[in-house]
Design an enzyme around this catalytic site. Structure first.
Site, PDB file in Angstrom:
ATOM      1  N   GLY A  83       0.774  -1.238   0.000  1.00  0.00           N
ATOM      2  CA  GLY A  83       0.000   0.000   0.000  1.00  0.00           C
ATOM      3  C   GLY A  83       0.805   1.287   0.000  1.00  0.00           C
ATOM      4  O   GLY A  83       0.323   2.316   0.474  1.00  0.00           O
ATOM      5  N   SER A  84       2.019   1.257  -0.602  1.00  0.00           N
ATOM      6  CA  SER A  84       2.774   2.518  -0.645  1.00  0.00           C
ATOM      7  C   SER A  84       2.129   3.518  -1.622  1.00  0.00           C
ATOM      8  O   SER A  84       2.155   4.729  -1.390  1.00  0.00           O
ATOM      9  CB  SER A  84       4.241   2.287  -1.003  1.00  0.00           C
ATOM     10  OG  SER A  84       4.386   1.945  -2.353  1.00  0.00           O
ATOM     11  N   ASN A  85       1.540   3.011  -2.690  1.00  0.00           N
ATOM     12  CA  ASN A  85       0.844   3.918  -3.618  1.00  0.00           C
ATOM     13  C   ASN A  85      -0.389   4.521  -2.957  1.00  0.00           C
ATOM     14  O   ASN A  85      -0.667   5.716  -3.114  1.00  0.00           O
ATOM     15  CB  ASN A  85       0.446   3.176  -4.899  1.00  0.00           C
ATOM     16  CG  ASN A  85       1.581   3.113  -5.898  1.00  0.00           C
ATOM     17  OD1 ASN A  85       1.914   4.121  -6.511  1.00  0.00           O
ATOM     18  ND2 ASN A  85       2.197   1.950  -6.035  1.00  0.00           N
TER      19      ASN A  85
ATOM     20  N   MET B 131      -4.035  -7.574  -6.932  1.00  0.00           N
ATOM     21  CA  MET B 131      -3.488  -8.686  -7.691  1.00  0.00           C
ATOM     22  C   MET B 131      -4.529  -9.604  -8.338  1.00  0.00           C
ATOM     23  O   MET B 131      -4.211 -10.700  -8.755  1.00  0.00           O
ATOM     24  CB  MET B 131      -2.522  -9.513  -6.806  1.00  0.00           C
ATOM     25  CG  MET B 131      -1.381  -8.692  -6.220  1.00  0.00           C
ATOM     26  SD  MET B 131      -0.569  -7.592  -7.415  1.00  0.00           S
ATOM     27  CE  MET B 131       0.418  -8.798  -8.305  1.00  0.00           C
TER      28      MET B 131
ATOM     29  N   HIS C  24       0.727   0.405 -13.015  1.00  0.00           N
ATOM     30  CA  HIS C  24       1.462  -0.817 -13.412  1.00  0.00           C
ATOM     31  C   HIS C  24       2.950  -0.482 -13.587  1.00  0.00           C
ATOM     32  O   HIS C  24       3.296   0.523 -14.216  1.00  0.00           O
ATOM     33  CB  HIS C  24       0.880  -1.363 -14.727  1.00  0.00           C
ATOM     34  CG  HIS C  24       1.571  -2.610 -15.176  1.00  0.00           C
ATOM     35  ND1 HIS C  24       1.312  -3.846 -14.600  1.00  0.00           N
ATOM     36  CD2 HIS C  24       2.545  -2.813 -16.097  1.00  0.00           C
ATOM     37  CE1 HIS C  24       2.089  -4.741 -15.166  1.00  0.00           C
ATOM     38  NE2 HIS C  24       2.843  -4.156 -16.074  1.00  0.00           N
TER      39      HIS C  24
HETATM   40  C1  GRF Z   1       3.391  -1.533  -7.473  1.00  0.00           C
HETATM   41  O1  GRF Z   1       4.631  -1.802  -8.065  1.00  0.00           O
HETATM   42  C2  GRF Z   1       2.304  -1.460  -8.522  1.00  0.00           C
HETATM   43  O2  GRF Z   1       2.741  -0.925  -9.719  1.00  0.00           O
HETATM   44  C3  GRF Z   1       1.973  -2.918  -8.713  1.00  0.00           C
HETATM   45  O3  GRF Z   1       2.027  -3.454  -7.423  1.00  0.00           O
HETATM   46  C4  GRF Z   1       2.917  -2.686  -6.616  1.00  0.00           C
HETATM   47  C5  GRF Z   1       2.138  -2.226  -5.420  1.00  0.00           C
HETATM   48  O4  GRF Z   1       2.955  -1.541  -4.504  1.00  0.00           O
HETATM   49  N1  GRF Z   1       0.722  -3.067  -9.399  1.00  0.00           N
HETATM   50  P1  GRF Z   1       2.303  -0.829  -3.254  1.00  0.00           P
HETATM   51  O5  GRF Z   1       1.389  -1.867  -2.590  1.00  0.00           O
HETATM   52  O6  GRF Z   1       1.541   0.363  -3.732  1.00  0.00           O
HETATM   53  O7  GRF Z   1       3.441  -0.451  -2.367  1.00  0.00           O
END
Ligand code: GRF
Length: 208
Positions: A19-21, A97, A116
């Protein structure tokens, strides 16, 4: 769907892991850089770190177990129902996922944004950074796009690139790409929330 201009948008998230994004985006919403409210985070993994991250930020988060439904569609209907109850305008799939079916995509057509870690259409699917290293590309990066029925095939909103160095590994490359992901996801969601994105067939235009 017609939005009343400049109305604050409601965002719900689909996340499977770290969940860093999500966190990067939530910070920008909190700061007021993005005109939105985050309503809910849904995860398909009980132990996903994102659930606690959201809770800490005061954002509602919930695990919905795919195994307790007898089809993918039934699982999605449950999520759909929750998102609708929360008056969701935009869904952000940030490291989710699971492939979504038309049951979910149709009602949210052009309102699900995915991040992505490759420059699509190269390296769709899983382990995109490792695919890039294995292929020996010199430039890699990430793509923010709307989700359609294919695997990472939907209309592209924004892309960013990074040089692949000789000693890069899938891990070091992932780290460099992740920093860019946070940036383009933030900018793409901001544009959506400001009603600046126009989609024509598979092309996304940014209104001036
Ligand atoms: C990221 O690399 C995103 O592009 C991919 O999964 C990863 C998720 O990272 N779809 P996070 O959970 O947001 O840290």
């Amino acid at each position: 769907m017609l939005f009343k201009k400049n109305r604050k948008k409601n965002i719900s998230f689909l996340v499977s892991g770290r969940g860093s994004n999500f966190e990067a985006l939530a910070k920008q919403v909190k700061k007021g850089y993005i005109n939105a409210e985050i309503k809910l985070v849904v995860s398909d993994k009980k132990e996903a770190p994102v659930l606690k991250k959201a809770e800490k930020m005061g954002i509602k988060s919930v695990f919905i177990d795919p195994k307790s439904f007898n089809s993918r569609e039934a699982h999605e209907r449950e999520i759909l129902d929750l998102f609708n109850k929360n008056k969701t305008d935009l869904v952000v799939a940030a490291g989710y996922m699971r492939l979504l079916t038309p049951v979910f995509i149709e009602p949210f057509k052009n309102r699900i944004i995915n991040i992505h870690p490759s420059i699509l259409p190269a390296f769709p699917g899983k382990n995109a950074q490792a695919q890039a290293i294995a292929h020996g590309v010199k430039i890699a990066g990430c793509t923010c796009h709307f989700i359609d029925e294919g695997t990472d095939t939907g209309p592209i909103i924004m892309q960013a690139s990074v040089n692949v160095l000789q000693d890069d590994t899938a891990e070091s490359l992932s780290q460099k790409i992740l920093e860019l992901e946070h940036k383009i996801l933030t900018e793409s969601v901001k544009l959506f929330c400001d009603d600046k994105l126009l989609i024509n067939d598979r092309k996304v235009f940014i209104k001036k």
